[in-house]
Design a protein around this motif. Structure first.
Motif, PDB file in Angstrom:
ATOM      1  N   UNK A  25      27.983  62.670  35.062  1.00  0.00           N
ATOM      2  CA  UNK A  25      29.139  62.172  35.803  1.00  0.00           C
ATOM      3  C   UNK A  25      29.046  60.644  35.786  1.00  0.00           C
ATOM      4  N   UNK A  26      30.154  59.997  35.426  1.00  0.00           N
ATOM      5  CA  UNK A  26      30.181  58.541  35.305  1.00  0.00           C
ATOM      6  C   UNK A  26      31.113  57.972  36.368  1.00  0.00           C
ATOM      7  N   UNK A  27      30.651  56.945  37.073  1.00  0.00           N
ATOM      8  CA  UNK A  27      31.452  56.269  38.090  1.00  0.00           C
ATOM      9  C   UNK A  27      32.051  55.009  37.478  1.00  0.00           C
ATOM     10  N   UNK A  28      33.379  55.006  37.319  1.00  0.00           N
ATOM     11  CA  UNK A  28      34.074  53.847  36.759  1.00  0.00           C
ATOM     12  C   UNK A  28      34.580  52.964  37.897  1.00  0.00           C
ATOM     13  N   UNK A  29      34.312  51.683  37.796  1.00  0.00           N
ATOM     14  CA  UNK A  29      34.670  50.712  38.825  1.00  0.00           C
ATOM     15  C   UNK A  29      36.187  50.508  38.886  1.00  0.00           C
ATOM     16  N   UNK A  30      36.731  50.550  40.094  1.00  0.00           N
ATOM     17  CA  UNK A  30      38.154  50.261  40.297  1.00  0.00           C
ATOM     18  C   UNK A  30      38.371  48.946  41.042  1.00  0.00           C
ATOM     19  N   UNK A  31      37.323  48.421  41.696  1.00  0.00           N
ATOM     20  CA  UNK A  31      37.482  47.197  42.486  1.00  0.00           C
ATOM     21  C   UNK A  31      37.234  45.936  41.655  1.00  0.00           C
ATOM     22  N   UNK A  32      36.672  46.081  40.476  1.00  0.00           N
ATOM     23  CA  UNK A  32      36.378  44.981  39.549  1.00  0.00           C
ATOM     24  C   UNK A  32      35.357  43.994  40.097  1.00  0.00           C
ATOM     25  N   UNK A  33      34.530  44.415  41.040  1.00  0.00           N
ATOM     26  CA  UNK A  33      33.460  43.566  41.564  1.00  0.00           C
ATOM     27  C   UNK A  33      32.115  43.873  40.928  1.00  0.00           C
ATOM     28  N   UNK A  34      32.029  44.959  40.209  1.00  0.00           N
ATOM     29  CA  UNK A  34      30.762  45.418  39.657  1.00  0.00           C
ATOM     30  C   UNK A  34      30.164  44.426  38.667  1.00  0.00           C
ATOM     31  N   UNK A  35      28.863  44.239  38.745  1.00  0.00           N
ATOM     32  CA  UNK A  35      28.166  43.393  37.779  1.00  0.00           C
ATOM     33  C   UNK A  35      27.950  44.128  36.461  1.00  0.00           C
ATOM     34  N   UNK A  36      28.172  45.440  36.466  1.00  0.00           N
ATOM     35  CA  UNK A  36      28.013  46.238  35.240  1.00  0.00           C
ATOM     36  C   UNK A  36      29.350  46.864  34.830  1.00  0.00           C
TER      37      UNK A  36
END
Length: 66
Positions: A31-42
């Motif tokens: 299961x992959x968690x895709x960022x929606x807030x665009x704050x992720x460093x990855x």
């Protein structure tokens, strides 16, 4: 896929994501968690940065099932 309020988009893996600049990001996780807030460093993957503050304006308007 599963949309979580104030969190990432959870998708069944493995996944390959093509970014706007042409780069390709891959993950072999179940299961992959895709960022929606665009704050992720990855980015495009979630690193739980959304937990620090409220969601960004760019994430508003995303609806479940779209």
């Amino acid at each position: 896929m599963r949309y979580t309020v104030d969190g990432p988009l959870l998708v069944p893996g493995p996944v390959t994501v093509e970014l706007p600049d042409g780069r390709v990001a891959t993950s072999d996780r179940v299961v992959v968690a895709l960022c929606l807030c665009k704050r992720s460093r990855i980015f495009p993957f979630c690193d739980t940065s959304h937990r620090r503050k409220g969601r960004s304006q760019g994430a508003k308007g995303i609806q479940p099932g779209t």
